[in-house]
Design a protein around this motif. Structure first.
Motif, PDB file in Angstrom:
ATOM      1  N   ALA A   1       0.703  -1.166   0.004  1.00  0.00           N
ATOM      2  CA  ALA A   1       0.087  -0.059  -0.073  1.00  0.00           C
ATOM      3  C   ALA A   1       0.795   1.308   0.070  1.00  0.00           C
ATOM      4  O   ALA A   1       0.440   2.441   0.223  1.00  0.00           O
ATOM      5  CB  ALA A   1      -0.829   0.082   1.227  1.00  0.00           C
ATOM      6  N   GLY A   2       1.978   1.141  -0.523  1.00  0.00           N
ATOM      7  CA  GLY A   2       3.145   2.306  -0.085  1.00  0.00           C
ATOM      8  C   GLY A   2       2.769   3.064  -1.535  1.00  0.00           C
ATOM      9  O   GLY A   2       2.210   2.564  -2.646  1.00  0.00           O
TER      10      GLY A   2
ATOM     11  N   ILE B   1      -2.843 -15.601   3.085  1.00  0.00           N
ATOM     12  CA  ILE B   1      -2.264 -14.519   2.701  1.00  0.00           C
ATOM     13  C   ILE B   1      -3.032 -13.313   2.730  1.00  0.00           C
ATOM     14  O   ILE B   1      -4.147 -13.414   2.268  1.00  0.00           O
ATOM     15  CB  ILE B   1      -1.450 -14.650   1.126  1.00  0.00           C
ATOM     16  CG1 ILE B   1      -0.424 -15.538   1.132  1.00  0.00           C
ATOM     17  CG2 ILE B   1      -0.583 -13.344   0.997  1.00  0.00           C
ATOM     18  CD1 ILE B   1       0.089 -16.109  -0.090  1.00  0.00           C
ATOM     19  N   VAL B   2      -2.675 -12.166   3.276  1.00  0.00           N
ATOM     20  CA  VAL B   2      -3.630 -10.936   3.470  1.00  0.00           C
ATOM     21  C   VAL B   2      -2.618  -9.989   2.305  1.00  0.00           C
ATOM     22  O   VAL B   2      -1.565  -9.917   2.891  1.00  0.00           O
ATOM     23  CB  VAL B   2      -3.689 -10.385   4.759  1.00  0.00           C
ATOM     24  CG1 VAL B   2      -4.507  -9.103   4.514  1.00  0.00           C
ATOM     25  CG2 VAL B   2      -4.457 -11.401   5.605  1.00  0.00           C
ATOM     26  N   VAL B   3      -3.193  -9.484   1.372  1.00  0.00           N
ATOM     27  CA  VAL B   3      -2.477  -8.435   0.670  1.00  0.00           C
ATOM     28  C   VAL B   3      -3.048  -7.143   0.953  1.00  0.00           C
ATOM     29  O   VAL B   3      -4.457  -6.867   0.959  1.00  0.00           O
ATOM     30  CB  VAL B   3      -2.582  -8.889  -0.757  1.00  0.00           C
ATOM     31  CG1 VAL B   3      -2.034  -7.604  -1.457  1.00  0.00           C
ATOM     32  CG2 VAL B   3      -2.279 -10.012  -1.098  1.00  0.00           C
ATOM     33  N   VAL B   4      -2.047  -6.164   1.442  1.00  0.00           N
ATOM     34  CA  VAL B   4      -2.697  -4.745   1.844  1.00  0.00           C
ATOM     35  C   VAL B   4      -2.237  -3.668   0.584  1.00  0.00           C
ATOM     36  O   VAL B   4      -1.079  -3.761   0.158  1.00  0.00           O
ATOM     37  CB  VAL B   4      -1.822  -4.308   3.125  1.00  0.00           C
ATOM     38  CG1 VAL B   4      -2.407  -2.887   3.480  1.00  0.00           C
ATOM     39  CG2 VAL B   4      -2.083  -5.310   4.332  1.00  0.00           C
ATOM     40  N   VAL B   5      -3.235  -3.228   0.199  1.00  0.00           N
ATOM     41  CA  VAL B   5      -3.000  -2.295  -0.745  1.00  0.00           C
ATOM     42  C   VAL B   5      -3.462  -0.867  -0.853  1.00  0.00           C
ATOM     43  O   VAL B   5      -4.212  -0.328   0.225  1.00  0.00           O
ATOM     44  CB  VAL B   5      -3.833  -2.712  -2.278  1.00  0.00           C
ATOM     45  CG1 VAL B   5      -3.418  -4.007  -2.635  1.00  0.00           C
ATOM     46  CG2 VAL B   5      -5.211  -2.768  -1.930  1.00  0.00           C
ATOM     47  N   ASN B   6      -3.462   0.320  -1.643  1.00  0.00           N
ATOM     48  CA  ASN B   6      -3.958   1.574  -1.743  1.00  0.00           C
ATOM     49  C   ASN B   6      -4.712   1.719  -3.038  1.00  0.00           C
ATOM     50  O   ASN B   6      -4.743   0.720  -3.779  1.00  0.00           O
ATOM     51  CB  ASN B   6      -2.932   2.498  -1.919  1.00  0.00           C
ATOM     52  CG  ASN B   6      -1.967   2.535  -2.901  1.00  0.00           C
ATOM     53  OD1 ASN B   6      -2.353   2.263  -3.894  1.00  0.00           O
ATOM     54  ND2 ASN B   6      -0.668   2.868  -2.491  1.00  0.00           N
ATOM     55  N   ALA B   7      -5.623   2.725  -3.130  1.00  0.00           N
ATOM     56  CA  ALA B   7      -6.642   2.781  -4.247  1.00  0.00           C
ATOM     57  C   ALA B   7      -6.047   2.885  -5.409  1.00  0.00           C
ATOM     58  O   ALA B   7      -6.564   2.227  -6.340  1.00  0.00           O
ATOM     59  CB  ALA B   7      -7.319   4.018  -4.076  1.00  0.00           C
ATOM     60  N   LYS B   8      -4.817   3.309  -5.454  1.00  0.00           N
ATOM     61  CA  LYS B   8      -4.003   3.408  -6.877  1.00  0.00           C
ATOM     62  C   LYS B   8      -3.658   2.016  -7.576  1.00  0.00           C
ATOM     63  O   LYS B   8      -3.940   1.782  -8.605  1.00  0.00           O
ATOM     64  CB  LYS B   8      -2.944   4.135  -6.669  1.00  0.00           C
ATOM     65  CG  LYS B   8      -2.185   4.966  -7.886  1.00  0.00           C
ATOM     66  CD  LYS B   8      -1.246   6.084  -7.648  1.00  0.00           C
ATOM     67  CE  LYS B   8      -0.773   6.683  -8.952  1.00  0.00           C
ATOM     68  NZ  LYS B   8      -0.032   7.765  -8.658  1.00  0.00           N
TER      69      LYS B   8
ATOM     70  N   ILE C   1      -7.968 -12.279   1.308  1.00  0.00           N
ATOM     71  CA  ILE C   1      -8.428 -10.761   1.274  1.00  0.00           C
ATOM     72  C   ILE C   1      -7.466  -9.818   0.739  1.00  0.00           C
ATOM     73  O   ILE C   1      -6.258 -10.076   1.164  1.00  0.00           O
ATOM     74  CB  ILE C   1      -9.087 -10.563   2.763  1.00  0.00           C
ATOM     75  CG1 ILE C   1     -10.022  -9.311   2.750  1.00  0.00           C
ATOM     76  CG2 ILE C   1      -8.040 -10.326   3.790  1.00  0.00           C
ATOM     77  CD1 ILE C   1     -10.682  -9.241   4.197  1.00  0.00           C
ATOM     78  N   VAL C   2      -8.034  -8.938   0.164  1.00  0.00           N
ATOM     79  CA  VAL C   2      -7.268  -7.681  -0.307  1.00  0.00           C
ATOM     80  C   VAL C   2      -7.759  -6.588   0.638  1.00  0.00           C
ATOM     81  O   VAL C   2      -8.937  -6.031   0.367  1.00  0.00           O
ATOM     82  CB  VAL C   2      -7.166  -7.431  -1.654  1.00  0.00           C
ATOM     83  CG1 VAL C   2      -6.133  -6.384  -2.087  1.00  0.00           C
ATOM     84  CG2 VAL C   2      -6.840  -8.502  -2.491  1.00  0.00           C
ATOM     85  N   ILE C   3      -6.908  -6.021   1.581  1.00  0.00           N
ATOM     86  CA  ILE C   3      -7.317  -4.778   2.187  1.00  0.00           C
ATOM     87  C   ILE C   3      -6.965  -3.387   1.935  1.00  0.00           C
ATOM     88  O   ILE C   3      -5.677  -3.482   1.413  1.00  0.00           O
ATOM     89  CB  ILE C   3      -7.402  -5.110   3.786  1.00  0.00           C
ATOM     90  CG1 ILE C   3      -5.934  -5.092   4.150  1.00  0.00           C
ATOM     91  CG2 ILE C   3      -8.268  -6.289   4.068  1.00  0.00           C
ATOM     92  CD1 ILE C   3      -5.974  -5.055   5.702  1.00  0.00           C
ATOM     93  N   ASP C   4      -7.510  -2.401   2.338  1.00  0.00           N
ATOM     94  CA  ASP C   4      -6.678  -0.985   2.119  1.00  0.00           C
ATOM     95  C   ASP C   4      -5.842  -0.758   3.320  1.00  0.00           C
ATOM     96  O   ASP C   4      -6.179  -1.006   4.548  1.00  0.00           O
ATOM     97  CB  ASP C   4      -7.763   0.288   2.124  1.00  0.00           C
ATOM     98  CG  ASP C   4      -8.809   0.141   1.065  1.00  0.00           C
ATOM     99  OD1 ASP C   4      -8.345  -0.237   0.035  1.00  0.00           O
ATOM    100  OD2 ASP C   4     -10.203   0.204   1.082  1.00  0.00           O
TER     101      ASP C   4
END
Ligand SMILES: Nc1ccn([C@@H]2O[C@H](COP(=O)(O)OP(=O)(O)OP(=O)(O)O)[C@@H](O)[C@H]2O)c(=O)n1
Ligand SMILES: C[C@](O)(CO)[C@H](O)COP(=O)(O)O
Length: 298
Positions: A46-47, A85-92, A111-114
Motif C-alpha cells: 500500500a506504499g 495471505i492478506v494483501v494490503v493495497v492502496n486505491a491506486k 482478502i485484499v484490504i486497504d
C-alpha cells in the motif's frame, strides 16, 4: 490449513527447528508438542513509492517479466507452511493487484484490504482484519514488504521456526559496513556512537510475530501519536522492551526496491533466479505475454 509440528524438521537432540537461528540458549524439548496454528503472511503493497516514482507504483513494476508484487505473493504461496495471505493495497494499485491475483490464481490470498497513510497504518489495518476474523493469539504472522520480491524460502522457513522459541523475529542481514549512529546538531550531524560491526544488521522482511504479541505492541504504540516506526520490529522493541526479537538469516538478494536505481540490480537478481529455475522462467514469460495481451485489449 494450519501448521503442524510434524511438518517441521527438528534436530532430534536440541529440538531446534532446521533453519532457525540459534539466537539464544535453547531450552526447547527434543520433541515439541503438536502445533495447530495458522501461519499468515501479510504482504504490504500500500506504499506510494515517493522515492521511486509516485506515478509508476513500484510494487507493480515488472522485473524478470513479472510484477514485483507477484514475486512477493508467490514466495508465500510456494511455502507449504503458510496457510493464508492478506494483501494490503492502496486505491491506486487495488484494481491491478486484484486482477493479478485473479489471473495468477493465488489460492492462499484470502482478502485484499486497504492500507493507510504510513507503513505502520497498513500493518495496523491488517492486524485489525485478522482480529475481526477471530485469529488465535498464537497464530504466526509474517509481515513482508511487497517490494522485497526475492525473499528466500529459507528466510520464510526460518521466520516460522523462530516463532517456536521467540514471540518476535526479523529477517536481517549482517552489515558489511560499519554503522554510525548520529546526533543532529541542527546544521550538521555528529557521531553519537559506533556499534561493533559484528553486532550491526540491516533489517529486512519478513518480520514475524505471534499474533497476540504484535497486536499488544501496536495497541501500546497507538497511544503515542508521535511514533512513526518504519518497520514492525521497532514497535515491539520500543513498546515491549522485555520481548527478545530473534534474528533470522536474510540475504543480500532480499533487496528492497526503494529507488529507480535499484531496478538494474533487481533485474540481475531476477535473471539469476529465473536461470536457476526454468519453470519460473516459463511462468514469467507466460505472465509477460498475458500482460502484453491485456495491454492490447485496453
Ligand atoms: N502506507 C504504506 C507505506 C508503505 N507500505 C509498504 O511497505 C513497504 C515499505 O517499503 P518502502 O520502500 O518504504 O515503500 P514506500 O512507502 O512505497 O516508499 P516511499 O517511502 O519512498 O514512499 C512497501 O512494500 C510498501 O508498499 C504500505 O503497505 N503502506
Ligand atoms: C521494513 C523495512 O523494509 C526494513 O528494512 C524498512 O524499514 C522499510 O521502510 P523504509 O521506509 O525504507 O525504511
Amino acid at each position: 490449513m494450519t501448521e503442524r509440528a510434524s511438518d517441521i524438521p527438528v534436530d532430534a537432540t536440541t529440538g531446534i527447528a532446521a533453519g532457525s537461528e540459534p539466537a539464544a540458549e535453547q531450552s526447547a524439548p527434543a520433541v515439541r508438542p503438536a502445533q495447530h496454528v495458522p501461519v499468515v503472511a501479510v504482504v504490504l503493497a500500500a506504499g506510494f513509492g515517493t522515492r521511486f516514482d509516485p506515478d509508476n507504483p513500484k510494487q507493480l513494476v515488472s522485473v524478470g517479466g513479472k510484477p514485483i508484487v507477484c514475486w512477493s505473493i508467490e514466495a508465500f504461496e510456494r511455502c507449504e507452511r503458510v496457510s493464508d495471505i492478506v494483501v494490503v493495497v492502496n486505491a491506486k494499485v487495488r484494481g491491478t493487484v486484484e486482477s493479478l491475483i485473479d489471473e495468477q490464481g493465488y489460492g492462499k490470498v484470502r482478502i485484499v484490504i486497504d492500507g493507510g497513510a504510513e507503513r505502520v497504518d497498513s500493518t495496523a489495518a491488517a492486524l485489525d482484519t485478522l482480529a475481526a476474523a477471530g485469529i488465535p493469539g498464537d497464530a504466526k504472522i509474517l509481515i513482508h514488504d511487497a517490494v522485497r520480491p526475492f525473499v528466500e524460502q529459507s528466510a520464510i522457513d526460518g521466520s516460522i521456526d523462530a516463532l517456536d522459541q521467540f514471540k518476535a523475529a526479523t529477517v536481517a542481514f549482517a552489515s558489511t559496513d560499519t554503522i554510525l549512529l548520529t546526533q543532529d546538531l541542527g546544521d550538521l550531524k555528529v557521531i553519537r556512537s559506533v556499534p561493533d560491526r559484528t553486532d550491526s544488521y540491516r533489517a529486512q522482511t519478513p518480520q514475524s510475530f505471534r499474533f497476540a504479541t504484535i497486536r499488544h505492541a501496536y495497541e501500546l504504540a497507538a497511544a503515542d501519536p508521535d511514533f512513526h516506526p518504519t518497520d514492525d520490529t521497532r514497535v515491539v522493541v520500543d513498546y515491549l522492551p522485555d520481548e527478545p526479537v530473534a534474528i533470522v538469516a536474510g540475504s543480500e538478494t532480499n533487496l528492497k526496491v526503494t529507488t529507480l536505481a535499484d531496478i538494474p540490480t533487481a533485474e540481475r537478481i531476477a535473471e539469476e533466479i529465473l536461470g536457476r529455475d526454468p519453470k519460473e522462467e516459463a511462468r514469467a514469460r507466460m505472465h509477460a505475454l498475458l500482460a502484453q495481451a491485456a495491454g492490447q485489449l485496453r
